[in-house]
Design an enzyme around this catalytic site. Sequence first.
Site, PDB file in Angstrom:
ATOM      1  N   TYR A   1      50.323  34.472  16.024  1.00 15.32           N
ATOM      2  CA  TYR A   1      49.866  35.160  17.234  1.00 15.32           C
ATOM      3  C   TYR A   1      50.977  35.182  18.278  1.00 15.32           C
ATOM      4  CZ  TYR A   1      44.917  35.195  15.852  1.00 15.32           C
ATOM      5  OH  TYR A   1      43.720  35.431  15.221  1.00 15.32           O
TER       6      TYR A   1
ATOM      7  N   ASP B   1      38.674  38.646  19.145  1.00 13.48           N
ATOM      8  CA  ASP B   1      37.678  38.835  20.199  1.00 13.48           C
ATOM      9  C   ASP B   1      37.835  40.190  20.882  1.00 13.48           C
ATOM     10  OD1 ASP B   1      36.558  36.337  19.801  1.00 13.48           O
ATOM     11  OD2 ASP B   1      37.827  35.353  21.296  1.00 13.48           O
TER      12      ASP B   1
END
Length: 245
Positions: free
Chosen positions: A111, A52
């Site tokens: 992540y 994003d």
Amino acid sequence: MPRYKLTIEYDGAPFFGWQVQDTLPSVQGALEAAVKAMTGADLRVHGAGRTDAGVHARGQVAHVDIEKQFPPGRFRDGLNAHLRPHPIAVLEAEIVPDTFEARFSAVKRHYRYRIVNTRANLALDIGHAWRVPRRLDSDAMHAAARRLLGKHDFTTFRDTECQAKSPEKTLDQLDVLRDGREITIITSARSFLHSQVRSMVGSLVWVGEGRWTADDLSAALAARNRAACGIVAPPDGLYLVKVDY
């Protein structure tokens, strides 16, 4: 037509996400412009994860097919030259079989989320970590995170506009580590839903602040309702660290 696998890092702050935009800067768009500068062709660069706006990467992976075969090192160096001054670096380029798909061949994505737990303003970490001024109980956060491991319906923790066919995901790792004022949340899975990591992080911060207990987190998961989610962490602290194949 050789296929190249690219390993990439970037600062997501100047970009409106990975995916190419008509009029807004994107990581994919910058890479495709660099490829065109080398090859003269408009070619699609396929990424392993569509990060994003504002999300960073240390080990994003992409693939691209080009007509001309360059030595991998020369292709890497040429892309880096054409990417300047964008904060994007091609760390490695290698020729792979045409069966390799950056997105669909991936078996695990890793992540990391950085929180700076301080009342002081951020200076060097602006745009690269989430400043949380209220003291966080990282042990409580880590204990609560255990509740999210395994296979679950993560509807509560996915964006309402997520296009995934199923809300079920299997979370392999979710650890909360503290080193001084910095808290790092490490997570891995084969794939994640849109905004899943940031939604889990924000909810764990509520646990750390004492607003929620571990049971509250479990109840939010069981609700399978986006309205039951805690705060969604900002993109600043999120990094795609590695993709396994």
